[in-house]
Write a protein that holds these residues in place. Structure first.
Motif, PDB file in Angstrom:
ATOM      1  N   CYS A  52       0.836  -1.190   0.000  1.00  0.00           N
ATOM      2  CA  CYS A  52       0.000   0.000   0.000  1.00  0.00           C
ATOM      3  C   CYS A  52       0.878   1.250   0.000  1.00  0.00           C
ATOM      4  N   ASN A  69       1.566   3.241   2.374  1.00  0.00           N
ATOM      5  CA  ASN A  69       2.457   3.309   3.544  1.00  0.00           C
ATOM      6  C   ASN A  69       3.636   2.353   3.434  1.00  0.00           C
ATOM      7  N   CYS A  70       3.485   1.277   2.648  1.00  0.00           N
ATOM      8  CA  CYS A  70       4.635   0.393   2.396  1.00  0.00           C
ATOM      9  C   CYS A  70       5.681   1.168   1.591  1.00  0.00           C
ATOM     10  N   CYS A  93       3.734  -2.619   8.319  1.00  0.00           N
ATOM     11  CA  CYS A  93       3.302  -1.361   7.678  1.00  0.00           C
ATOM     12  C   CYS A  93       2.188  -0.714   8.500  1.00  0.00           C
ATOM     13  N   GLY A 112      -0.024   1.181   7.370  1.00  0.00           N
ATOM     14  CA  GLY A 112      -1.260   1.239   6.576  1.00  0.00           C
ATOM     15  C   GLY A 112      -1.935  -0.112   6.445  1.00  0.00           C
ATOM     16  N   CYS A 113      -1.152  -1.163   6.137  1.00  0.00           N
ATOM     17  CA  CYS A 113      -1.767  -2.445   5.809  1.00  0.00           C
ATOM     18  C   CYS A 113      -1.265  -3.606   6.660  1.00  0.00           C
TER      19      CYS A 113
HETATM   20 ZN   LIG Z   1       1.296  -1.122   3.534  1.00  0.00          ZN
END
Ligand SMILES: [Zn+2]
Length: 247
Positions: free
Chosen positions: A171, A173-174, A241, A243-244
């Motif tokens: 994602c 954020n990664c 991460c 995000g995910c």
């Molecule tokens: Zn992510």
């Protein structure tokens, strides 16, 4: 819309002539609902791309009004729409171009904790926001709800696209661990760069909705307009991460 109606048959003849789309693929596109997050530069390109290809229902989120400085790139708005809500101006553009396209407008700002229950009405979300902060919030929301997201971003002569499949792929954020989402600066951007990126986002949307393989999943596509160069960068889903990742 129904591909067996004369109007739809004629209007989308050049789509259905594409062998891998055909009438069945066209009906699939008529039956899909896509939410476009942002009715600015990328939004103008994506909305026109989705309407032209025959997506049945398009949702548009944007809380802002049209300003004269938007018109170097946001071509679905005109000088006559300056001062109007972007979602209303976008609605008029869609209805003039394709009266049978369903359109739902959301005059709302997406922030942490916003009510996003209406996202669940859609098959796919497309990130056409212009602020980094909104992009990362949208990334997180789509992962939490489990909706696919096609991210696009543009600055100066450059741009990028990434397709994010909740629970399965890397994602935003990664890619950027600690994004500077507080930065408040006016980003320079020119219409040809925006149109390249929004076209790639629309292409990803069509391929995703028709079930085609070879999407920009775990693959960041970057565009350098100065060198006229595209590059693909492999990404990996990071276990921790923000995000995910699994928490
Ligand atoms: Zn992510």
């Amino acid at each position: 819309m129904n591909i067996n109606n004369f109007y739809e048959t004629e209007r989308f003849k050049r789509n259905t002539t594409v062998k891998s789309i055909g009438t069945q693929g066209q009906q699939t596109l008529f039956d899909k609902k896509v939410l476009v997050a942002g009715a600015g530069g990328l939004g103008s390109g994506v909305i026109s791309g989705l309407v032209s290809v025959g997506i049945g229902t398009i949702g548009i989120i944007d809380p802002d009004i049209v300003e004269i400085s938007n018109l170097n790139r946001q071509f679905i708005h005109t000088e006559a729409s300056v001062g109007k809500l972007k979602v209303e101006s976008a609605y008029e553009w869609v209805k003039n171009y394709s009266p049978k396209t369903g359109i739902v407008i959301h005059k709302t700002r997406i922030e942490e904790g916003s009510d996003v229950e209406f996202f669940k009405d859609y098959d796919l979300i497309i990130d056409c926001f212009d602020s980094y902060k909104s992009k990362f919030i949208l990334n997180k929301i789509c992962i939490q709800i489990g909706l696919p997201l096609i991210h696009g971003g543009v600055e100066d002569f450059y741009g990028q696209v990434l397709t994010i499949i909740a629970g399965r792929s890397s994602c935003l954020n990664c890619l950027f661990e600690t994004p500077d989402t507080q930065a408040k600066r006016t980003i320079g951007v020119i219409s040809p760069a925006v149109n390249v990126i929004s076209s790639i986002q629309s292409m990803e949307a069509v391929k995703f909705l028709l079930g085609f393989d070879d999407l920009l999943v775990d693959t960041l596509l970057t565009y350098n307009g100065l060198g006229q160069e595209f590059k693909k960068i492999n990404l990996y889903k990071k276990p921790l991460c923000t995000g995910c990742g699994d928490f």
